[in-house]
Design a protein around this motif. Structure first.
Motif, mmCIF file in Angstrom:
data_model
loop_
_atom_site.group_PDB
_atom_site.id
_atom_site.type_symbol
_atom_site.label_atom_id
_atom_site.label_comp_id
_atom_site.label_asym_id
_atom_site.label_seq_id
_atom_site.Cartn_x
_atom_site.Cartn_y
_atom_site.Cartn_z
ATOM 1 N N PHE A 8 -78.027 39.824 -19.358
ATOM 2 C CA PHE A 8 -77.805 40.484 -20.648
ATOM 3 C C PHE A 8 -76.405 40.247 -21.208
ATOM 4 C CE2 PHE A 8 -80.957 43.797 -18.850
ATOM 5 C CZ PHE A 8 -82.045 43.062 -19.281
ATOM 6 N N GLN A 9 -75.600 39.416 -20.548
ATOM 7 C CA GLN A 9 -74.218 39.195 -20.980
ATOM 8 C C GLN A 9 -74.115 38.534 -22.354
ATOM 9 O OE1 GLN A 9 -70.989 39.716 -19.854
ATOM 10 N NE2 GLN A 9 -71.811 41.117 -18.318
ATOM 11 N N ASN A 10 -75.064 37.649 -22.666
ATOM 12 C CA ASN A 10 -74.925 36.904 -23.922
ATOM 13 C C ASN A 10 -75.262 37.779 -25.121
ATOM 14 O OD1 ASN A 10 -77.571 37.053 -23.191
ATOM 15 N ND2 ASN A 10 -78.110 34.962 -23.699
ATOM 16 N N LEU A 11 -74.913 37.323 -26.305
ATOM 17 C CA LEU A 11 -75.097 38.117 -27.514
ATOM 18 C C LEU A 11 -76.567 38.256 -27.889
ATOM 19 C CD1 LEU A 11 -72.152 36.753 -29.717
ATOM 20 C CD2 LEU A 11 -72.307 38.982 -28.568
ATOM 21 N N GLU A 12 -77.352 37.250 -27.571
ATOM 22 C CA GLU A 12 -78.769 37.283 -27.924
ATOM 23 C C GLU A 12 -79.501 38.356 -27.106
ATOM 24 O OE1 GLU A 12 -82.519 34.152 -28.284
ATOM 25 O OE2 GLU A 12 -80.698 33.576 -27.204
ATOM 26 N N TYR A 13 -80.448 39.024 -27.759
ATOM 27 C CA TYR A 13 -81.305 39.976 -27.050
ATOM 28 C C TYR A 13 -82.452 39.172 -26.430
ATOM 29 C CZ TYR A 13 -78.816 44.049 -28.782
ATOM 30 O OH TYR A 13 -77.853 45.003 -29.022
ATOM 31 N N VAL A 14 -82.396 38.991 -25.096
ATOM 32 C CA VAL A 14 -83.289 38.024 -24.454
ATOM 33 C C VAL A 14 -84.749 38.454 -24.518
ATOM 34 C CG1 VAL A 14 -81.526 37.004 -22.981
ATOM 35 C CG2 VAL A 14 -82.840 38.974 -22.144
ATOM 36 N N TYR A 15 -85.010 39.760 -24.696
ATOM 37 C CA TYR A 15 -86.384 40.244 -24.885
ATOM 38 C C TYR A 15 -86.628 40.679 -26.329
ATOM 39 C CZ TYR A 15 -86.460 40.134 -19.825
ATOM 40 O OH TYR A 15 -86.376 39.715 -18.512
ATOM 41 N N GLY A 16 -85.734 40.277 -27.207
ATOM 42 C CA GLY A 16 -85.888 40.609 -28.614
ATOM 43 C C GLY A 16 -85.378 42.011 -28.940
ATOM 44 N N GLU A 17 -85.401 42.329 -30.214
ATOM 45 C CA GLU A 17 -84.927 43.628 -30.682
ATOM 46 C C GLU A 17 -86.067 44.537 -31.125
ATOM 47 O OE1 GLU A 17 -81.660 43.337 -33.443
ATOM 48 O OE2 GLU A 17 -80.898 41.513 -32.473
ATOM 49 N N GLN A 18 -87.276 44.006 -31.147
ATOM 50 C CA GLN A 18 -88.438 44.802 -31.550
ATOM 51 C C GLN A 18 -89.051 45.480 -30.324
ATOM 52 O OE1 GLN A 18 -89.140 45.220 -34.815
ATOM 53 N NE2 GLN A 18 -87.257 44.007 -34.996
ATOM 54 N N PRO A 19 -89.685 46.630 -30.512
ATOM 55 C CA PRO A 19 -90.274 47.321 -29.362
ATOM 56 C C PRO A 19 -91.447 46.540 -28.775
ATOM 57 C CG PRO A 19 -90.989 48.366 -31.402
ATOM 58 C CD PRO A 19 -89.918 47.374 -31.769
ATOM 59 N N ASN A 20 -91.735 46.811 -27.534
ATOM 60 C CA ASN A 20 -92.937 46.301 -26.883
ATOM 61 C C ASN A 20 -94.168 46.731 -27.694
ATOM 62 O OD1 ASN A 20 -95.137 47.588 -24.804
ATOM 63 N ND2 ASN A 20 -94.511 45.550 -24.170
ATOM 64 N N THR A 21 -95.122 45.819 -27.845
ATOM 65 C CA THR A 21 -96.294 46.072 -28.686
ATOM 66 C C THR A 21 -97.097 47.269 -28.202
ATOM 67 O OG1 THR A 21 -96.424 43.731 -29.254
ATOM 68 C CG2 THR A 21 -98.401 45.031 -29.619
ATOM 69 N N PHE A 22 -97.256 47.413 -26.902
ATOM 70 C CA PHE A 22 -98.004 48.550 -26.357
ATOM 71 C C PHE A 22 -97.339 49.868 -26.726
ATOM 72 C CE2 PHE A 22 -98.502 51.349 -22.501
ATOM 73 C CZ PHE A 22 -99.756 51.842 -22.846
ATOM 74 N N ILE A 23 -96.020 49.937 -26.549
ATOM 75 C CA ILE A 23 -95.291 51.167 -26.892
ATOM 76 C C ILE A 23 -95.425 51.454 -28.391
ATOM 77 C CG2 ILE A 23 -93.001 52.238 -26.997
ATOM 78 C CD1 ILE A 23 -94.175 52.044 -24.132
ATOM 79 N N LYS A 24 -95.280 50.438 -29.201
ATOM 80 C CA LYS A 24 -95.387 50.621 -30.656
ATOM 81 C C LYS A 24 -96.787 51.075 -31.064
ATOM 82 C CE LYS A 24 -94.438 48.272 -35.029
ATOM 83 N NZ LYS A 24 -94.029 47.008 -35.665
ATOM 84 N N ASP A 25 -97.807 50.423 -30.518
ATOM 85 C CA ASP A 25 -99.186 50.718 -30.917
ATOM 86 C C ASP A 25 -99.653 52.093 -30.447
ATOM 87 O OD1 ASP A 25 -99.291 48.262 -32.136
ATOM 88 O OD2 ASP A 25 -100.583 47.329 -30.621
ATOM 89 N N TYR A 26 -99.094 52.577 -29.356
ATOM 90 C CA TYR A 26 -99.549 53.848 -28.779
ATOM 91 C C TYR A 26 -98.508 54.967 -28.909
ATOM 92 C CZ TYR A 26 -103.630 51.489 -26.888
ATOM 93 O OH TYR A 26 -104.818 50.794 -26.765
ATOM 94 N N ALA A 27 -97.525 54.759 -29.768
ATOM 95 C CA ALA A 27 -96.440 55.743 -29.919
ATOM 96 C C ALA A 27 -96.938 57.100 -30.375
ATOM 97 C CB ALA A 27 -95.384 55.204 -30.887
ATOM 98 N N ASP A 28 -98.088 57.153 -31.060
ATOM 99 C CA ASP A 28 -98.620 58.437 -31.518
ATOM 100 C C ASP A 28 -98.914 59.384 -30.362
ATOM 101 O OD1 ASP A 28 -98.408 57.870 -34.162
ATOM 102 O OD2 ASP A 28 -100.556 57.619 -34.537
ATOM 103 N N TYR A 29 -99.204 58.836 -29.189
ATOM 104 C CA TYR A 29 -99.426 59.688 -28.024
ATOM 105 C C TYR A 29 -98.198 60.542 -27.708
ATOM 106 C CZ TYR A 29 -103.898 57.684 -26.479
ATOM 107 O OH TYR A 29 -105.219 57.314 -26.383
#
Length: 198
Positions: A8-29
């Motif tokens: 994680f040392q570099n400036l780039e977000y190696v897993y991106g800056e958007q949430p995981n799709t599962f977490i996003k899709d099921y956030a209503d829970y």
């Protein structure tokens, strides 16, 4: 400095800056769970998303560089995320404090997986929720992300057995497309679950 700190040392977000799709899709829970924990949270993409949804979020990780990037991402999104430098294998974590907990692709050796699972459940109040997406043991041939060692992947049968003493709200294992930064790209084989703590 551990290997995740280096990753994680570099400036780039190696897993991106958007949430995981599962977490996003099921956030209503999680809508009735004001106080959340995000374990093995890396660079903070899920914690920041949930904070923006109105939750109070504490992100746990053992890479200081990841937690610093979590704070930077939270600042850019004008939200607050508490961060705690924590080794889930060794350090104390809160007990029955959180209304819910999430973990996305937390990579632990098979001999530690159940213990980590129990500790995360213990941190949640009775009736609270636990949500996870994990790479399954069938992920290796996909080569689209996750550990390239079988002993750091999860057996769906094991995970289901760990969930069975709680109320299972969602359980899935199979193929999912995950395009998350440079390290999770394409078709993958995952395990997803949402349980309500007994």
């Amino acid at each position: 400095m551990n290997s995740w700190d280096k990753r994680f040392q570099n400036l780039e977000y190696v897993y991106g800056e958007q949430p995981n799709t599962f977490i996003k899709d099921y956030a209503d829970y999680l809508k009735n769970c004001p106080n959340l924990a995000a374990y093995a949270e890396g660079e903070g993409r899920n914690a920041v998303f949930l904070a923006a949804e109105g939750h109070t979020v504490t992100a746990f990780d053992y890479a200081q560089s990841g937690l610093e990037k979590t704070q930077q991402l939270a600042k850019r999104h004008d939200v607050i995320v508490e961060t705690q430098l924590t080794d889930l294998l060794q350090d104390e974590i809160p007990v029955e404090i959180f209304d819910a907990a999430i973990m996305v692709f937390g990579h632990f050796h098979v001999e530690h997986q159940h213990d980590i699972f129990k500790r995360i459940i213990d941190s949640v109040k009775p009736g609270g929720l636990i949500m996870m997406e994990l790479y399954s043991i069938y992920q290796l041939p996909y080569a689209s992300g996750g550990p390239n060692q079988l002993e750091f992947l999860y057996d769906p049968i094991d995970v289901l057995s760990w969930c069975q003493s709680h109320k299972i709200l969602h359980f899935f294992t199979g193929e999912q497309v995950r395009n998350e930064g440079i390290l999770h790209t394409g078709l993958a084989h995952t395990i997803q679950f949402i349980i309500e703590k007994s």
